[in-house]
Design an enzyme around this catalytic site. Structure first.
Site, PDB file in Angstrom:
ATOM      1  NE  ARG A 230      -4.389  -1.484  -0.111  1.00 37.69           N
ATOM      2  CZ  ARG A 230      -4.469  -2.595  -0.934  1.00 37.69           C
ATOM      3  NH1 ARG A 230      -3.501  -2.829  -1.640  1.00 37.69           N
ATOM      4  NH2 ARG A 230      -5.508  -3.038  -0.787  1.00 37.69           N
ATOM      5  CG  ASP A 254       1.588  -2.682  -8.173  1.00 38.48           C
ATOM      6  OD1 ASP A 254       1.507  -2.180  -9.504  1.00 38.48           O
ATOM      7  OD2 ASP A 254       0.771  -3.266  -7.684  1.00 38.48           O
ATOM      8  CD  GLU A 259      -3.053   3.192  -5.366  1.00 36.51           C
ATOM      9  OE1 GLU A 259      -1.901   2.901  -5.167  1.00 36.51           O
ATOM     10  OE2 GLU A 259      -3.859   2.200  -5.440  1.00 36.51           O
ATOM     11  CG  HIS A 291      -3.013  -1.251  -6.978  1.00 37.35           C
ATOM     12  ND1 HIS A 291      -3.355  -0.500  -5.682  1.00 37.35           N
ATOM     13  CD2 HIS A 291      -3.260  -2.282  -6.554  1.00 37.35           C
ATOM     14  CE1 HIS A 291      -3.492  -1.084  -4.620  1.00 37.35           C
ATOM     15  NE2 HIS A 291      -3.477  -2.458  -5.187  1.00 37.35           N
TER      16      HIS A 291
HETATM   17  P1  NAD Z   1      -1.865 -11.137   5.202  1.00 32.29           P
HETATM   18  O1  NAD Z   1      -2.836 -10.606   5.881  1.00 32.29           O
HETATM   19  O2  NAD Z   1      -1.690 -12.744   4.730  1.00 32.29           O
HETATM   20  O3  NAD Z   1      -0.376 -10.753   5.656  1.00 32.29           O
HETATM   21  C1  NAD Z   1      -0.148  -9.604   6.155  1.00 32.29           C
HETATM   22  C2  NAD Z   1       1.214  -9.650   7.257  1.00 32.29           C
HETATM   23  O4  NAD Z   1       1.407  -8.555   7.789  1.00 32.29           O
HETATM   24  C3  NAD Z   1       0.732 -10.538   8.438  1.00 32.29           C
HETATM   25  O5  NAD Z   1       1.792 -11.821   8.473  1.00 32.29           O
HETATM   26  C4  NAD Z   1       0.899  -9.655   9.381  1.00 32.29           C
HETATM   27  O6  NAD Z   1       1.078 -10.144  10.724  1.00 32.29           O
HETATM   28  C5  NAD Z   1       1.911  -8.667   9.149  1.00 32.29           C
HETATM   29  N1  NAD Z   1       1.554  -7.394   9.927  1.00 32.29           N
HETATM   30  C6  NAD Z   1       0.437  -6.722  10.348  1.00 32.29           C
HETATM   31  N2  NAD Z   1       0.895  -5.716  10.984  1.00 32.29           N
HETATM   32  C7  NAD Z   1       2.135  -5.444  10.702  1.00 32.29           C
HETATM   33  C8  NAD Z   1       2.864  -4.432  11.302  1.00 32.29           C
HETATM   34  N3  NAD Z   1       2.550  -3.425  12.009  1.00 32.29           N
HETATM   35  N4  NAD Z   1       4.393  -4.592  11.020  1.00 32.29           N
HETATM   36  C9  NAD Z   1       4.940  -5.635  10.363  1.00 32.29           C
HETATM   37  N5  NAD Z   1       3.839  -6.746   9.997  1.00 32.29           N
HETATM   38  C10 NAD Z   1       2.497  -6.498  10.092  1.00 32.29           C
HETATM   39  O7  NAD Z   1      -1.907 -10.179   3.773  1.00 32.29           O
HETATM   40  P2  NAD Z   1      -1.645 -10.409   2.172  1.00 32.29           P
HETATM   41  O8  NAD Z   1      -2.451 -11.400   1.723  1.00 32.29           O
HETATM   42  O9  NAD Z   1      -0.045 -11.189   2.400  1.00 32.29           O
HETATM   43  O10 NAD Z   1      -1.458  -9.063   1.549  1.00 32.29           O
HETATM   44  C11 NAD Z   1      -0.507  -8.090   2.114  1.00 32.29           C
HETATM   45  C12 NAD Z   1      -0.618  -6.939   1.347  1.00 32.29           C
HETATM   46  O11 NAD Z   1      -0.438  -6.689   0.098  1.00 32.29           O
HETATM   47  C13 NAD Z   1      -2.369  -6.652   1.728  1.00 32.29           C
HETATM   48  O12 NAD Z   1      -2.322  -5.941   2.901  1.00 32.29           O
HETATM   49  C14 NAD Z   1      -2.485  -5.517   0.722  1.00 32.29           C
HETATM   50  O13 NAD Z   1      -2.042  -4.189   1.202  1.00 32.29           O
HETATM   51  C15 NAD Z   1      -1.269  -5.737  -0.350  1.00 32.29           C
HETATM   52  N6  NAD Z   1      -2.000  -6.189  -1.678  1.00 32.29           N
HETATM   53  C16 NAD Z   1      -1.736  -5.432  -2.719  1.00 32.29           C
HETATM   54  C17 NAD Z   1      -1.950  -5.897  -3.939  1.00 32.29           C
HETATM   55  C18 NAD Z   1      -1.757  -5.377  -5.345  1.00 32.29           C
HETATM   56  O14 NAD Z   1      -2.231  -5.495  -6.300  1.00 32.29           O
HETATM   57  N7  NAD Z   1      -0.565  -4.627  -5.487  1.00 32.29           N
HETATM   58  C19 NAD Z   1      -2.919  -6.996  -3.984  1.00 32.29           C
HETATM   59  C20 NAD Z   1      -3.304  -7.804  -2.828  1.00 32.29           C
HETATM   60  C21 NAD Z   1      -2.463  -7.215  -1.674  1.00 32.29           C
END
Ligand code: NAD
Length: 340
Positions: A230, A254, A259, A291
Site C-alpha cells: 500500500r 506498484d 494513487e 497497482h
Molecule cells: P496477510 O494478512 O496474509 O499478511 C499480512 C502480514 O503483515 C501478516 O503476517 C501480519 O502479521 C503482518 N503485519 C500486520 N501488521 C504489521 C505491522 N505493524 N508490522 C509488520 N507486519 C505486520 O496479507 P497478504 O495477503 O499477504 O497481503 C499483504 C498486503 O498486500 C495487503 O495488506 C495489501 O495491502 C497488499 N496487496 C496488494 C495488491 C496489489 O495488487 N498491489 C494485491 C493484494 C494485496
C-alpha cells in the site's frame, strides 16, 4: 439480491457476470468510484461491491445504511479504505482474504529483476536498434539479503521466490509465524542489513509511513525498495529525498499514497498535478506500475468467485466466513462469521 458494483473496469465483467448468473444475483456495473457524491447510486440495492480506491468513509457508510444496503463486499484483501470502526453495527463488510498471493509476489520479483537488470531501459533502446550496453551493469541477486516486511500470504511466497534465487531472507512481522528459511529480526536490523527491502504488511495506523526519513537513514546505501502493498506505507517525499541523496539505489512502486485519483486511468495528455509522483517517475532508477500486481487471470477468477460466494452465503445463511469485524477495537477476520 441486487448488487451495485463500483469502479468497474472491463476486465472485471466476464468473471463477475459468470458467477453472479450462477447464483442468481442481479448485478449493475457503475464505472464511477464509490464516494460521498456517488453513494446515492446504491439506492435500491442490497449490497455494494468496491475495490481498493473507493472511499468508504463514515459519511458513505451512513448513506449506504440509510439507503438499506446491508453488505459491503470488498473485491480485494486490504480494507484500509473502509472506516471499519464506523461500519460496525451498520454494514457487514466482507472481503477476499486471498485470491492469488502468487500474482502479487511474482509481480514484485518481476519489478526487482526489471530494475536491477535494466530491462525497462533495454526494451526501449533495442526498439530503436540501439544495442549499446552503456549504464546497464546490474548486480546478481544470488547471495544478496532481502528484508521482507510482513510475512503473511504474499510475503511468504515472495520469500520463497527469493530463496529460489539464492538470496538470504530476513523478515520483520508484528506477528511472526513459522516460515521456512526465513530469519526474523527487528525492523531496525532488517533496515540496516538488507540490500533489498520488500513491503508486504497491511496499511494500518501502526504502519502508516513505516518507511520515513528516519527509516531510510538506517538503510544500507543503495538499497532497493519494493512496494507492492500500500502506498502510504512509504513517505513518498522522504523516498524522493533518499533517492536524491543516493541512499536508496532504486525503487519499484506498484502503489502510491495519492494513487486513488490517478491509478487505473489513462492520464496521458493531462498535466500531472502531483509533483512528487512526477519527480519519482522521472528518475531513471524508479519503476512505477499502476497497482497491477494482482492482475492475473487466476486472480480475477478467484476474486469474482469468492466475492460472489461471500455475498451469496451472507444472504442465504446470515453469515460469511470472510466477514471482517471491528469487535474488540481492531478490524480483523470474524471468527464466527457474523460480526453483529
Ligand atoms: P496477510 O494478512 O496474509 O499478511 C499480512 C502480514 O503483515 C501478516 O503476517 C501480519 O502479521 C503482518 N503485519 C500486520 N501488521 C504489521 C505491522 N505493524 N508490522 C509488520 N507486519 C505486520 O496479507 P497478504 O495477503 O499477504 O497481503 C499483504 C498486503 O498486500 C495487503 O495488506 C495489501 O495491502 C497488499 N496487496 C496488494 C495488491 C496489489 O495488487 N498491489 C494485491 C493484494 C494485496
Amino acid at each position: 439480491m441486487k448488487l451495485a458494483f463500483f469502479d468497474t473496469k472491463p476486465y472485471d465483467r466476464p468473471s463477475f457476470d459468470k458467477y453472479c448468473k450462477e447464483k442468481g444475483i442481479d448485478i449493475k456495473y457503475f464505472e464511477t468510484k464509490l464516494n460521498a457524491d456517488t453513494a446515492e447510486l446504491a439506492h435500491g440495492y442490497d449490497a455494494v461491491c468496491v475495490f481498493v480506491n473507493d472511499t468508504v468513509s463514515a459519511e458513505v457508510i451512513d448513506k449506504l445504511a440509510e439507503l438499506g444496503v446491508k453488505v459491503l463486499a470488498l473485491r480485494c484483501a486490504g480494507f484500509n479504505n473502509v472506516d471499519m470502526k464506523h461500519a460496525f453495527g451498520r454494514l457487514h463488510v466482507l472481503r477476499v482474504p486471498a485470491y492469488s498471493p502468487y500474482a502479487v509476489a511474482e509481480h514484485t520479483m518481476a519489478l526487482l529483476l526489471t530494475s536491477v537488470r535494466r530491462i525497462h531501459k533495454a526494451y526501449i533502446r533495442s526498439k530503436d536498434f540501439n544495442f549499446s550496453l552503456a549504464n546497464f551493469t546490474g548486480f546478481d541477486l544470488h547471495g544478496k539479503t532481502v528484508g521482507v516486511i510482513g510475512t503473511g500470504r504474499i510475503g511468504r511466497v515472495f520469500a520463497d521466490i527469493c530463496r529460489g534465487f539464492g538470496m538470504k531472507v530476513l523478515a520483520y512481522d508484528k506477528y511472526p509465524a513459522d516460515a521456512d528459511g526465513v530469519e526474523y529480526t527487528d525492523l531496525d536490523t532488517l533496515l540496516a542489513k538488507s540490500d533489498i527491502i520488500s513491503l508486504h504488511c497491511p496499511l494500518t495506523d501502526d504502519t502508516y509511513h513505516l518507511l520515513d526519513a528516519a527509516a531510510f537513514e538506517k538503510c544500507k546505501k543503495g538499497v532497493v525498495l519494493l512496494n507492492t502493498s500500500r502506498g502510504a506505507l512509504v513517505d513518498a517525499e522522504a523516498l524522493l529525498a533518499a533517492i536524491k541523496s543516493r541512499k536508496v539505489g532504486a525503487a519499484c512502486l506498484d502503489v502510491y499514497e495519492e494513487e486513488s485519483d490517478l491509478f487505473f486511468e489513462d492520464n496521458s495528455g493531462h498535466i500531472m498535478e502531483d509533483d512528487v509522483l512526477a519527480r519519482l517517475i522521472s528518475m531513471p532508477n524508479v519503476i512505477v506500475t499502476s497497482h497491477q500486481a494482482f492482475l492475473t487471470e487466476e486472480a480475477l477468477e478467484n476474486i469474482a468467485e469468492t466475492t460472489v460466494n461471500n455475498i451469496d452465503n451472507f444472504f442465504k445463511n446470515g453469515r460469511c466466513e470472510n466477514e471482517l469485524c471491528y469487535r474488540g477495537g481492531e478490524a480483523r477476520d470474524c471468527k464466527d462469521g457474523k460480526c453483529f
